[in-house]
Design a protein around this motif. Structure first.
Motif, PDB file in Angstrom:
ATOM      1  N   ALA A   1      15.151  71.480  26.037  1.00 40.18           N
ATOM      2  CA  ALA A   1      15.744  71.895  27.307  1.00 40.18           C
ATOM      3  C   ALA A   1      15.680  73.407  27.508  1.00 40.18           C
ATOM      4  CB  ALA A   1      17.194  71.425  27.398  1.00 40.18           C
TER       5      ALA A   1
ATOM      6  N   PRO B   1      11.588  74.485  30.347  1.00 39.72           N
ATOM      7  CA  PRO B   1      11.791  75.202  31.614  1.00 39.72           C
ATOM      8  C   PRO B   1      11.130  76.580  31.656  1.00 39.72           C
ATOM      9  CG  PRO B   1      13.822  74.145  30.948  1.00 39.72           C
ATOM     10  CD  PRO B   1      12.872  74.002  29.797  1.00 39.72           C
TER      11      PRO B   1
ATOM     12  N   MET C   1      18.592  78.665  34.195  1.00 43.62           N
ATOM     13  CA  MET C   1      18.867  78.645  32.766  1.00 43.62           C
ATOM     14  C   MET C   1      20.269  79.147  32.451  1.00 43.62           C
ATOM     15  SD  MET C   1      16.286  77.310  31.248  1.00 43.62           S
ATOM     16  CE  MET C   1      16.498  77.781  29.539  1.00 43.62           C
TER      17      MET C   1
ATOM     18  N   ALA D   1      22.714  76.348  33.626  1.00 46.37           N
ATOM     19  CA  ALA D   1      22.619  75.117  32.835  1.00 46.37           C
ATOM     20  C   ALA D   1      23.049  75.344  31.390  1.00 46.37           C
ATOM     21  CB  ALA D   1      21.194  74.575  32.867  1.00 46.37           C
TER      22      ALA D   1
ATOM     23  N   PRO E   1      21.580  75.280  28.333  1.00 48.39           N
ATOM     24  CA  PRO E   1      21.321  74.175  27.394  1.00 48.39           C
ATOM     25  C   PRO E   1      21.574  74.573  25.950  1.00 48.39           C
ATOM     26  CG  PRO E   1      19.259  75.127  28.206  1.00 48.39           C
ATOM     27  CD  PRO E   1      20.361  75.756  28.990  1.00 48.39           C
TER      28      PRO E   1
ATOM     29  N   SER F   1      11.642  67.150  31.369  1.00 48.48           N
ATOM     30  CA  SER F   1      11.824  67.557  29.974  1.00 48.48           C
ATOM     31  C   SER F   1      13.303  67.735  29.643  1.00 48.48           C
ATOM     32  CB  SER F   1      11.070  68.863  29.708  1.00 48.48           C
ATOM     33  OG  SER F   1       9.676  68.656  29.755  1.00 48.48           O
ATOM     34  N   ILE F   2      14.042  68.319  30.562  1.00 49.33           N
ATOM     35  CA  ILE F   2      15.490  68.460  30.347  1.00 49.33           C
ATOM     36  C   ILE F   2      16.142  67.085  30.223  1.00 49.33           C
ATOM     37  CG2 ILE F   2      17.654  69.197  31.428  1.00 49.33           C
ATOM     38  CD1 ILE F   2      16.137  71.568  32.595  1.00 49.33           C
ATOM     39  N   THR F   3      15.688  66.133  31.043  1.00 47.37           N
ATOM     40  CA  THR F   3      16.213  64.770  30.966  1.00 47.37           C
ATOM     41  C   THR F   3      15.950  64.160  29.594  1.00 47.37           C
ATOM     42  OG1 THR F   3      15.842  64.463  33.345  1.00 47.37           O
ATOM     43  CG2 THR F   3      16.142  62.477  32.006  1.00 47.37           C
TER      44      THR F   3
ATOM     45  N   GLY G   1      15.472  65.863  26.872  1.00 49.57           N
ATOM     46  CA  GLY G   1      16.280  66.611  25.918  1.00 49.57           C
ATOM     47  C   GLY G   1      17.705  66.096  25.843  1.00 49.57           C
TER      48      GLY G   1
ATOM     49  N   GLU H   1      20.880  67.019  23.664  1.00 46.48           N
ATOM     50  CA  GLU H   1      21.135  68.393  24.101  1.00 46.48           C
ATOM     51  C   GLU H   1      22.113  68.372  25.281  1.00 46.48           C
ATOM     52  OE1 GLU H   1      16.597  69.626  22.768  1.00 46.48           O
ATOM     53  OE2 GLU H   1      17.218  69.889  24.854  1.00 46.48           O
TER      54      GLU H   1
ATOM     55  N   VAL I   1      23.781  70.255  28.810  1.00 48.07           N
ATOM     56  CA  VAL I   1      23.701  71.227  29.897  1.00 48.07           C
ATOM     57  C   VAL I   1      24.986  71.131  30.713  1.00 48.07           C
ATOM     58  CG1 VAL I   1      21.176  71.203  30.054  1.00 48.07           C
ATOM     59  CG2 VAL I   1      22.507  69.561  31.384  1.00 48.07           C
TER      60      VAL I   1
ATOM     61  N   GLN J   1      22.344  75.681  39.784  1.00 47.80           N
ATOM     62  CA  GLN J   1      21.138  75.084  39.210  1.00 47.80           C
ATOM     63  C   GLN J   1      20.205  74.612  40.314  1.00 47.80           C
ATOM     64  OE1 GLN J   1      22.170  72.070  36.253  1.00 47.80           O
ATOM     65  NE2 GLN J   1      23.861  73.338  35.539  1.00 47.80           N
TER      66      GLN J   1
END
Length: 289
Positions: free
Chosen positions: A72, A76, A116, A119, A121, A237-239, A241, A247, A249, A258
């Motif tokens: 995460a 990004p 960033m 969020a 992460p 990718s964050i999803t 993570g 991870e 956020v 965001q």
């Protein structure tokens, strides 16, 4: 710091590769869309091979970044690939950097910083535990199938955008699989890495994403492809993570800044993709019929 450094190197390599691949895709007949013959045409073009060389460099740098930092955080950062590449191209080729490009760079940079920071992460495990991959792969397969079905029913920039999002999903999946595979290297050594199914799934997902990206670039303009590719990769990718690696956020009212960050990045990508620097000249070359 190591993960951030190699994420930046990955972004530089990927951004340059996208521009080179776009130039090569303009010379491919539209009749070869979604066929293996598309790759045959591309393999005969040095500019495309140069782009593939940069993709390989990016893959190595990405592996190091993912092995040393949360997905995460790493993925990004890749949104800077297009602005960084265009600025570099403008200075190296002494073509100058138009004012809109600077506006685009500012929008992407501010959007990334805002997203960033809001969020934030953190945390997460180095490897995926249990059978968590099963629902993730099923959901990814369904999502990709829907995008491909929609893309085949449209034309030009609409198809390019949908295929760009499908490619982004493929690249995000590749990153998640790569991170999981690299964790086996750290915990079980070379044997653990070579016997992990994630390593071979990474290669398969990467080839599939590359194929989708070539078709996206062949179907329409870089303006249609790049925002979907850039934002799709980062958000998916964050999803991965959050759902696979645990991870975290920020939620709640932090979602507002965001979303503002995402909007700034999208606007910046559109501005930058319209720049002549993105197509390698003042006007894009005509596509072969």
């Amino acid at each position: 710091m190591i993960s951030v450094l190699f994420a930046v190197l990955t972004a530089l390599s990927n951004g340059s590769a996208s521009v080179l691949q776009r130039r090569a895709a303009l010379n491919v007949p539209s009749s070869d869309a979604m066929r293996l013959s598309l790759l045959g045409h591309l393999l005969r073009q040095p500019v495309w091979l140069g782009g593939i060389g940069l993709v390989i460099v990016a893959a190595v740098c990405q592996a190091v970044a993912l092995a040393t930092g949360p997905i995460a955080v790493v993925q990004p950062i890749f949104v800077i690939e297009l602005p960084a590449t265009l600025l570099l191209a403008g200075f190296v080729m002494r073509a100058g950097v138009p004012r809109p490009v600077w506006f685009g760079v500012a929008a992407v940079t501010l959007g990334l910083a805002l997203g960033m920071a809001s969020a934030a992460p953190v945390g997460g495990t180095e490897e995926v535990r249990g059978a968590a991959w099963i629902p993730a792969l099923v959901a990814t397969g369904v999502f990709e199938a829907v995008l491909l079905a929609a893309a085949l029913s449209t034309r030009r920039n609409a198809r390019a955008a949908l295929l760009g999002l499908a490619a982004a999903c493929g690249y995000a999946l590749t990153a998640a699989l790569m991170k999981d595979a690299m964790s086996r290297l750290e915990s079980h050594g070379a044997v653990g890495l070579l016997t992990a199914w994630q390593l071979y799934a990474t290669a398969a997902a990467g080839v599939g994403a590359l194929f989708l990206l070539q078709n996206a670039l062949q179907a329409g303009s870089l303006v249609a492809v790049q925002p979907m590719l850039t934002l799709g990769d980062a958000l998916i990718s964050i999803t991965y993570g959050v759902t696979l690696f645990g991870e975290h956020v920020r939620g709640g009212w932090w979602l507002l800044p965001q979303l503002i960050g995402v909007a700034l990045i999208a606007v910046g990508c559109v501005i930058l993709a319209r720049s002549p620097l993105a197509s390698g000249g003042q006007e894009p070359a005509p596509r072969v019929k």
